[in-house]
Design a protein around this motif. Structure first.
Motif, mmCIF file in Angstrom:
data_model
loop_
_atom_site.group_PDB
_atom_site.id
_atom_site.type_symbol
_atom_site.label_atom_id
_atom_site.label_comp_id
_atom_site.label_asym_id
_atom_site.label_seq_id
_atom_site.Cartn_x
_atom_site.Cartn_y
_atom_site.Cartn_z
ATOM 1 N N ARG A 73 29.031 26.497 44.981
ATOM 2 C CA ARG A 73 29.586 25.484 45.534
ATOM 3 C C ARG A 73 30.821 26.998 46.262
ATOM 4 N N ILE A 74 31.079 26.478 47.198
ATOM 5 C CA ILE A 74 31.870 26.464 48.783
ATOM 6 C C ILE A 74 33.105 27.179 48.012
ATOM 7 N N VAL A 75 34.331 27.883 47.570
ATOM 8 C CA VAL A 75 35.261 27.569 47.689
ATOM 9 C C VAL A 75 36.221 28.039 49.005
ATOM 10 N N THR A 76 35.568 28.728 49.576
ATOM 11 C CA THR A 76 36.510 29.035 50.789
ATOM 12 C C THR A 76 35.843 30.228 51.702
ATOM 13 N N ALA A 77 35.951 30.110 53.044
ATOM 14 C CA ALA A 77 35.402 31.045 54.073
ATOM 15 C C ALA A 77 36.688 32.112 54.746
ATOM 16 N N VAL A 78 36.471 33.517 55.159
ATOM 17 C CA VAL A 78 37.817 33.681 55.640
ATOM 18 C C VAL A 78 36.585 34.376 56.778
ATOM 19 N N PRO A 79 36.679 34.352 57.803
ATOM 20 C CA PRO A 79 36.242 34.255 58.745
ATOM 21 C C PRO A 79 36.862 35.828 59.553
ATOM 22 N N SER A 80 37.981 36.532 59.066
ATOM 23 C CA SER A 80 38.564 38.073 59.653
ATOM 24 C C SER A 80 37.130 39.048 58.620
ATOM 25 N N THR A 81 37.099 38.684 57.100
ATOM 26 C CA THR A 81 36.423 39.091 56.520
ATOM 27 C C THR A 81 35.010 39.216 56.657
ATOM 28 N N MET A 82 34.083 38.142 57.542
ATOM 29 C CA MET A 82 33.205 37.830 57.442
ATOM 30 C C MET A 82 32.176 37.072 56.349
ATOM 31 N N SER A 83 33.165 36.190 55.167
ATOM 32 C CA SER A 83 32.755 36.371 53.752
ATOM 33 C C SER A 83 33.521 35.163 54.257
ATOM 34 N N LEU A 84 32.071 34.818 52.403
ATOM 35 C CA LEU A 84 32.224 33.315 52.608
ATOM 36 C C LEU A 84 32.274 33.550 50.383
ATOM 37 N N VAL A 85 32.981 32.365 50.167
ATOM 38 C CA VAL A 85 33.048 33.042 48.715
ATOM 39 C C VAL A 85 32.942 31.981 47.435
ATOM 40 N N LEU A 86 31.955 31.867 46.695
ATOM 41 C CA LEU A 86 31.310 30.558 46.325
ATOM 42 C C LEU A 86 32.158 30.887 44.792
ATOM 43 N N GLN A 87 31.957 29.937 43.781
ATOM 44 C CA GLN A 87 32.055 29.384 42.621
ATOM 45 C C GLN A 87 31.467 29.182 41.968
ATOM 46 N N MET A 88 30.534 29.833 40.612
ATOM 47 C CA MET A 88 29.579 29.064 39.485
ATOM 48 C C MET A 88 30.074 28.000 39.459
ATOM 49 N N PRO A 89 29.190 27.545 38.091
ATOM 50 C CA PRO A 89 29.242 26.618 37.632
ATOM 51 C C PRO A 89 30.815 26.830 36.619
ATOM 52 N N ARG A 90 30.016 28.240 35.535
ATOM 53 C CA ARG A 90 31.025 28.530 34.440
ATOM 54 C C ARG A 90 33.093 28.705 35.042
ATOM 55 N N GLY A 91 32.925 29.012 36.595
ATOM 56 C CA GLY A 91 33.929 29.158 36.932
ATOM 57 C C GLY A 91 34.784 30.386 37.763
ATOM 58 N N ASN A 92 33.609 31.274 37.717
ATOM 59 C CA ASN A 92 33.582 32.573 37.911
ATOM 60 C C ASN A 92 33.358 32.965 39.373
ATOM 61 N N LEU A 93 33.772 34.109 40.417
ATOM 62 C CA LEU A 93 33.433 33.861 41.825
ATOM 63 C C LEU A 93 32.543 35.409 42.049
ATOM 64 N N GLU A 94 32.276 34.917 42.863
ATOM 65 C CA GLU A 94 31.497 35.434 43.655
ATOM 66 C C GLU A 94 31.612 35.543 45.321
ATOM 67 N N THR A 95 31.600 37.003 46.294
ATOM 68 C CA THR A 95 32.212 36.762 47.746
ATOM 69 C C THR A 95 31.380 37.465 48.040
ATOM 70 N N ILE A 96 30.473 36.698 49.444
ATOM 71 C CA ILE A 96 29.149 37.101 49.934
ATOM 72 C C ILE A 96 29.456 37.451 51.714
ATOM 73 N N ASN A 97 28.478 38.088 51.494
ATOM 74 C CA ASN A 97 28.682 37.954 53.261
ATOM 75 C C ASN A 97 27.088 37.304 53.938
ATOM 76 N N PRO A 98 27.221 36.629 54.422
ATOM 77 C CA PRO A 98 26.053 36.215 55.016
ATOM 78 C C PRO A 98 26.247 36.210 56.687
ATOM 79 N N ARG A 99 24.548 36.847 57.307
ATOM 80 C CA ARG A 99 24.033 37.047 58.237
ATOM 81 C C ARG A 99 24.885 36.656 59.069
#
Length: 1341
Positions: free
Chosen positions: A725-751
């Motif tokens: 699920r999407i937590v937030t997006a940070v335009p300045s760092t071009m990042s999209l923060v996702l949270q997994m069902p367990r609760g851990n986070l993953e930050t990706i930089n979508p093209r």
């Protein structure tokens, strides 16, 4: 990272003298049945049942459905609670199957009230003399569990038949008793630093109950109804509470381990993994621990305790205990319950000051206190407010029902993420998480801190002294300013705290946040808060005043509603400046239970039915603008283009514009956000989608005009981890923060997000930042030229000024050289960059200059090496390093040849040395070259490098003694064009000397290549007329041939011989008329000319020639038999065509009957995906429809093996071959008939030319002409009928349509499978039969 947000509160108030003891939900009719108790003077209890609409409109009266009197318990009963008299109604349930209310009374009565009867009457169906202490229905309403006053467990069906009856107090463990073999015991396990001594230490022998124990049993079912758990207090002096787990058949499976201080609270999580209770510590008989410790504990089905978390610090609010306190700790946990999806745990806490319900969630193995619901007492503020029941909705996990003695409160919650939506370059990406009395803050722009940790923990301040008693310690909603990190927290009472977080956005060692409080107070004033007439649930900060520096007023918008049951929503808009409210506006809304749409500078409100209203502060009105097709609790407003985005709880994502248009974007969405001009959402298919908002707005506008014709665009996607699920997006760092069902986070930089920021930086000429982003995120550097080529070429100096590192420039040049840009663009960029670098400093950027030359298309290696020659004298060391670098870019052997082709031996030696070539390979060759004179030396070098044209030029300059070698070299390498350009205008071009000239050599070469026409032209230019005549004769250019022959005045015999040869060749090419002209003009042979004309069916011309030359004997000798011969040939052709047509028509009819009667056998029913299967079974099997067109019709199935590319191509050639029995046969037959029509048209033309002469020559010829005419007309009519029959569609065939796409072998075979079901008439056009006149009138003359 998610929080619980309140979106709707519904209150139903009854008379103050009633006491609500239970509710039952009717999910089919959307009703709530309310049971109230009233104690009579005769120690009995009267139970009344009222009917209330669950979430309907407000009503003044609540009709009584039924009423009945039951026997009540005496207070002296041993099972009475010491903490007050419990409810007489133990269980109140609606059985939906037969629509019957079931009432289980503490006095032992079990009563039913069928709702379908009129009037509804209460019938007592049974009684238990010992009384009933606890009762619970299974989740599917088929079983009822009772605990009686004499410690018995009774299991009944829904018709009250007893399934089992057992004693409750048992000493055995149950059927799942563990077997202890030593190695699995606690004493043999690892115990950390404490060692085995701690494991072997004696356990406390006293296991006692909590002082807060109510001594009543509890029952709770697992969600699937397979097991239930009973919590009871043991009998006797040493009382201790234990859990016993039973199967749905009433068989004891396990018993919990002895747990000191275990309390009466019990709830089995619906998902089945935990059984929740509470445990006290720090008293005799309680758990070992500090005094006052209070935990929520969790057991597994085997009775073992696994998890716990503390609630003491949050549940206890009394500073000090006094002797007058009726409870030891001033509070107790009364009940616990789970939401239907097992995600939220509610704790009903009974305090001396009033009741409170806490909502807890778990994430990453950490328990968060997300929300508190304080009981309010509308009758008397002096008495503590109490709840009477706390019940979750059995199907909607976000709905919680709470009852007070005279009121039902329905509260609806959703999961919400409190994120900062500020814009670059000041976007912090801050996310707020409520965790009890602390707000956890993490700015994802600078830190990615996994939960439950956070970058900063902001403690919540205590409520002000004038706060109402029912004000919770936890805020109901948190929001951020859209222009900077100003955070606002809202409480239900209207209390607001504004905090400037002062987030550090850049790198550094200081505090990540240094918050200060800007303002705190009640949005509607202290008087309104004290009265408690309004309940607030949502807040928003407008960004129209706040600037980056924090100056100016803060505009705060709060959504609330009156606490009365008929109160509608209202929006409060206040301006706060200098610590005071300077302006306050209230806007009333038409309904209750709506929600504000988050926006940067406007106020939007969504009604419960999805209607979208724009709130005007100046006129204090709310006007409808658009609407969603259903209510969307998750919304967002976009300014440009003006769009409203909404997501429903059923995962439907909608978009609406200001013109009233609304469309569904996707149907499986679990989260979305807006970032960098994109609508980003994740789906339950584990994909992230990126839709540009401009494209989205255009699609919405076009689809509103033509809803059925406009297809949804294809959005860019990428896969994400399951359940993200999407937590937030940070335009300045071009990042999209996702949270997994367990609760851990993953930050990706979508093209898409990266590309959008890169393009913005390129447009702002911020090339250094864009280049760094491309390198970091592996974006093709071609984007600089592809985005705006002309603008980038214009600003190349700025680009090289910002990106001035040699390695970076080389990387850029390599990227564009190996990319997909057009050659002209690549060459222009390379030349432009090279020119700028040469202007700046050739010595510094020599490697980049070489890279620019190498990356051109084609590479200009010589120019690169020439750049080294410029610096060779002044910077020898630099040139050596540059040579090493260019050897890295280009193959050493190729570079050696290029240097050799520049005729610079010093450069050749330098490259050979740094390329580590063996001197024995190149030194003898170089010595041999040095010994030759200049041009012959260059000739040898060019010949060695296979630059034959350049070698011939150098050889031509080597002197006249090399002329014969030059001509031989020309013939050897066929350099005739080069030779002509070299010797044109010289005596060797076309001189009459014994040595062959260049033109003659060129002509001989063309003649050998059988390019006779060009060879004849060259020979004629070289004045080699005999060769020219031979070439013209071979090319059948007879006009030029005889022109040259006459000019050269050849003998009459030679002229005639040439004429006969040419005429014979022309006749073989069916150029009969030209052959006749040659024979007449140059051979003077009328007879042969007439024969040629008759062979070509040119009877009119033949008769003219005979008459002109006065040779009538040729008419009977040649023309008469020739005409009859042509007539016979045409008749034979017609017979052959007739036989073919009849066979094919019969076969077409047969196939069409089969297509109608047996369509599956005709088309075949086959899985086309088998085409892409490489391995088939080797087991023999019966032939299938797949065999129809892969093997011969008579062949049985054969063992299959891997299909190679060759076999695939062979199979494709078989498809459509038209063999009998294949699905392509009909199409093949139609194409064959089409070719037959073309052939007949040609035959008809020949017949048309022949018939006039047959009618004129003789009587026999006239008769033959009539027969031929009739034969042609008869076949023409037959052919017309056949064509009309074949190409006439049925109505069903006319309605069918097709679409085609081809890509790859498997796709082509799938397309073939689809095409084979298309009627052959769609594939083969209907042919046109020629309308030649056959001289009907001539035959009658």
């Amino acid at each position: 990272m998610r929080n619980i947000s309140l979106i709707q509160t519904t209150r139903t108030t009854f008379e103050s003298d009633l006491f609500i003891s239970a509710i039952a939900l009717d999910l089919d009719e959307n009703l709530t049945y309310v049971a109230t108790e009233h104690q009579t003077p005769h120690a009995d209890v009267t139970v009344q049942v009222r009917k209330v609409e669950t979430d309907g409109e407000y009503r003044e009266d609540h009709p009584v459905v039924t009423s009945s009197r039951f026997q009540a318990y005496l207070a002296s009963n041993p099972w009475s609670s010491p903490y007050g008299k419990p409810h007489e109604l133990v269980s109140f349930k609606l059985l939906l199957e037969n629509r019957t209310l079931v009432l289980v009374m503490r006095g032992g009565d079990i009563a039913t009230a069928p709702l379908d009867e009129s009037p509804v009457t209460v019938d007592i169906v049974g009684n238990i003399d010992a009384g009933i202490l606890a009762a619970s229905w299974s989740p599917d309403d088929t079983l009822l569990v009772l605990v009686t006053g004499d410690d018995k467990l009774i299991l009944m069906t829904s018709t009250f038949d007893v399934v089992s009856e057992t004693a409750l107090q048992r000493q055995d463990f149950g059927e799942d008793a563990p077997i202890n073999v030593g190695w699995g015991s606690k004493q043999t396990q690892f115990h950390g630093s404490l060692g085995k001594a701690a494991a072997q230490a004696p356990k406390p022998s006293i296991v006692g109950p909590s002082p807060d124990e109510d001594e009543l049993p509890r029952i709770s079912w697992r969600g699937d109804g397979a097991y239930f758990v009973v919590s009871t207090l043991s009998s006797g002096d040493a009382k201790a509470r234990a859990l016993r787990i039973y199967s749905h058949a009433g068989v004891l499976h396990s018993t919990s381990e002895p747990t000191p201080g275990l309390e009466h609270v019990l709830s089995w999580r619906p998902s089945g993994n935990w059984i929740v209770g509470t445990q006290r510590y720090g008293f005799p008989g309680g758990g070992e621990g500090r005094a006052g410790r209070h935990d929520v504990v969790m057991f597994e089905r085997n009775g073992l305790k696994r998890l716990d978390f503390s609630i003491q610090d949050l549940a206890s609010v009394e500073a000090k205990l006094t002797e007058e306190t009726p409870r030891k700790w001033a509070y107790r946990v009364r009940e616990a319950s789970w939401s239907s999806d097992s995600n939220v745990l509610s704790l009903w806490i009974e305090k001396d000051s009033g009741d409170v319900v806490q909502l807890w969630t778990i994430g990453n193995y950490h328990w968060y206190l997300k929300h508190e619901i304080m009981a309010s007492n509308s009758s008397s503020e002096s008495m503590p407010a109490r709840f009477t029941t706390v019940t979750w909705h059995p199907e909607d996990p976000g709905v919680l029902f709470l009852t007070t003695p005279s009121e039902i409160i329905r509260r609806k919650y959703i999961w919400d993420t409190f994120i900062s939506t500020s814009y670059p370059p000041h976007d912090s990406g801050t996310v707020a998480v409520i965790d009890g009395s602390t707000i956890l803050l993490t700015p994802f722009r600078t830190q990615n801190v996994p939960p439950p940790m956070a970058s900063y923990q902001l403690p919540l301040t205590a409520p002000p002294a004038n706060a109402p008693r029912h004000q919770s310690r936890l805020p109901i909603h948190v929001v951020f300013s859209p222009t900077r990190d100003v955070m606002a927290a809202l409480w239900e009472t209207g209390y607001i705290e504004l905090t400037d977080l002062r987030t550090r956005l850049g790198p550094g060692r200081g505090k990540i946040m240094d918050p200060i409080k800007l303002w705190a107070g009640y949005i509607a004033g202290d008087e309104s808060a004290a009265s408690g007439t309004s309940e607030y649930r949502q807040i928003q900060i407008l960004g129209d005043h706040i600037d980056v520096s924090g100056e100016g007023p803060v505009t705060v918008v709060a959504l609330g509603s009156a606490s009365s049951q008929d109160g509608k929503d209202a929006i409060m808009i206040v301006n706060i400046e200098g610590g005071n409210i300077t302006e306050s506006v209230s806007v009333d809304l038409p309904q209750r239970g709506g929600r504000m749409v988050p926006s940067d500078n406007q106020v939007w409100w969504q009604s419960p039915n999805g209607e979208l209203l724009s709130v005007d502060k100046s006129t204090e009105t709310a006007l409808p603008v658009s609407s969603f097709k259903e209510y969307c609790p998750y919304t967002r407003h976009i300014d440009s283009p003006a769009l409203l985005i909404g997501l429903t709880t059923s995962s439907h994502l909608y978009v609406a514009n200001m013109e009233g248009s609304s469309q569904q974007v996707a149907a499986n969405v679990n989260s979305f956000t807006i970032a960098s001009g994109y609508l980003v959402w994740t789906s339950t298919a584990h994909m992230a989608h990126f839709a540009p908002v401009t494209t989205l707005a255009d699609w919405l506008m076009r689809s509103a005009l033509k809803p059925k014709d406009i297809a949804q665009p294809e959005w860019e996607t990428r896969r994400v981890e399951r359940g993200s699920r999407i937590v937030t997006a940070v335009p300045s760092t071009m990042s999209l923060v996702l949270q997994m069902p367990r609760g851990n986070l993953e930050t990706i930089n979508p093209r898409p997000l990266v590309m959008e920021i890169v393009k913005q930086d390129i447009d702002r000429h911020n090339y250094a930042k864009a280049f760094s982003a491309c390198r970091r995120h592996r974006i093709d550097l071609n984007v600089f030229a592809e985005h705006n080529k002309e603008e980038f070429i214009t600003h190349l100096p700025d680009f090289l000024e910002q990106v001035n590192d040699v390695d970076y420039i080389n990387l850029f040049l390599t990227s564009i050289g190996q990319g997909t840009l057009p050659d002209a663009v690549v060459n222009g960029l390379c030349d432009g960059i090279r020119t700028e670098l040469e202007k700046k400093d050739l010595k510094t950027y020599i490697n980049s200059v070489l890279t620019a030359h190498v990356m051109k298309r084609p590479s200009d290696h010589e120019a690169g090496l020439a750049s080294l020659l410029v610096l060779r004298e002044t910077e020898p060391q630099l040139v050596e390093d540059a040579v090493k670098y260019i050897i890295f870019l280009v193959d050493a052997d190729r570079l050696f040849d290029i240097a050799l082709g520049m005729y610079d031996f010093s450069l050749v030696l330098m490259i050979a040395q740094h390329a580590q070539k063996d001197p024995r390979e190149y030194l003898p060759f170089l010595r041999e070259l040095r010994a030759m004179e200049k041009f012959y030396q260059r000739f040898k070098i060019d010949d060695h490098l296979r630059r034959h044209s350049k070698a011939l030029q150098n050889l031509s300059l080597a002197g006249p003694e090399r002329l014969e070698e030059a001509f031989a070299y020309t013939e050897k390498h066929q350099l005739y064009d080069t030779a002509l350009s070299i010797w044109k205008g010289t005596e060797h071009y076309n001189a009459r000397i014994p040595m062959p000239a260049a033109l003659e050599i060129y002509g001989d070469w063309l003649f050998e290549r059988r390019e006779f026409r060009d060879a004849a032209f060259v020979f004629r230019q070289a004045e080699k007329y005999e060769k020219a005549m031979l070439a013209y004769e071979k090319a059948l250019e007879w006009q030029d041939l005889f022109d040259v022959a006459l000019q050269q005045q050849i003998s009459k015999e030679d002229l005639q011989a040439a004429a006969y040869r040419v005429a014979e060749d022309l006749s073989s090419k069916k150029r009969y008329q030209e052959a006749a002209i040659v024979l007449l003009d140059y051979a003077k042979d009328v007879r042969e000319a007439v024969i040629a004309l008759v062979q070509g069916n040119l009877f009119s011309e033949a008769r003219r020639v005979i008459t002109l030359n006065a040779q009538p004997e040729l008419l009977e000798e040649i023309v008469y038999p020739g005409a009859l011969e042509s007539r016979t040939q045409i008749a034979e052709d017609l017979t052959e065509m007739r036989e073919q047509l009849r066979k094919q028509i019969a076969r077409v009819r047969e196939l069409r009957v089969k297509k109608v009667e047996e369509p599956d056998a005709f088309y075949g029913a086959e899985d086309v995906d088998l085409h892409n299967v490489d391995v088939m079974t080797d087991v023999s099997m019966a032939p299938t429809t797949f065999t129809r067109y892969t093997v011969a019709p008579s062949a049985l199935s054969k063992a299959s093996s891997k299909r190679s590319s060759r076999s695939k191509r062979k199979m494709e050639r078989k498809v459509g071959s038209g063999r009998k029995g294949t699905v392509d046969e009909e199409e093949y037959l139609l194409r064959s008939v089409t070719k037959l029509v073309v052939r007949f048209n040609a035959t008809q033309v020949d017949a048309t030319h022949l018939l006039p002469h047959l009618f004129q020559l003789s009587v026999d010829h006239h008769a033959e002409g009539l027969l031929l005419q009739a034969d042609v007309l008869a076949f023409k009519e037959e052919l017309n009928k056949a064509v009309e029959e074949i190409w006439t569609k049925t109505p069903q065939e006319a309605e069918e349509g097709v679409e085609a796409t081809l890509e790859g072998w498997s796709a082509r075979m799938k397309e073939y499978e689809r095409q084979r079901r298309i009627d052959a008439l769609e594939k083969v056009a209907k042919p046109d039969i020629g309308k030649e006149g056959l001289g009907k009138r001539m035959g009658e003359v």
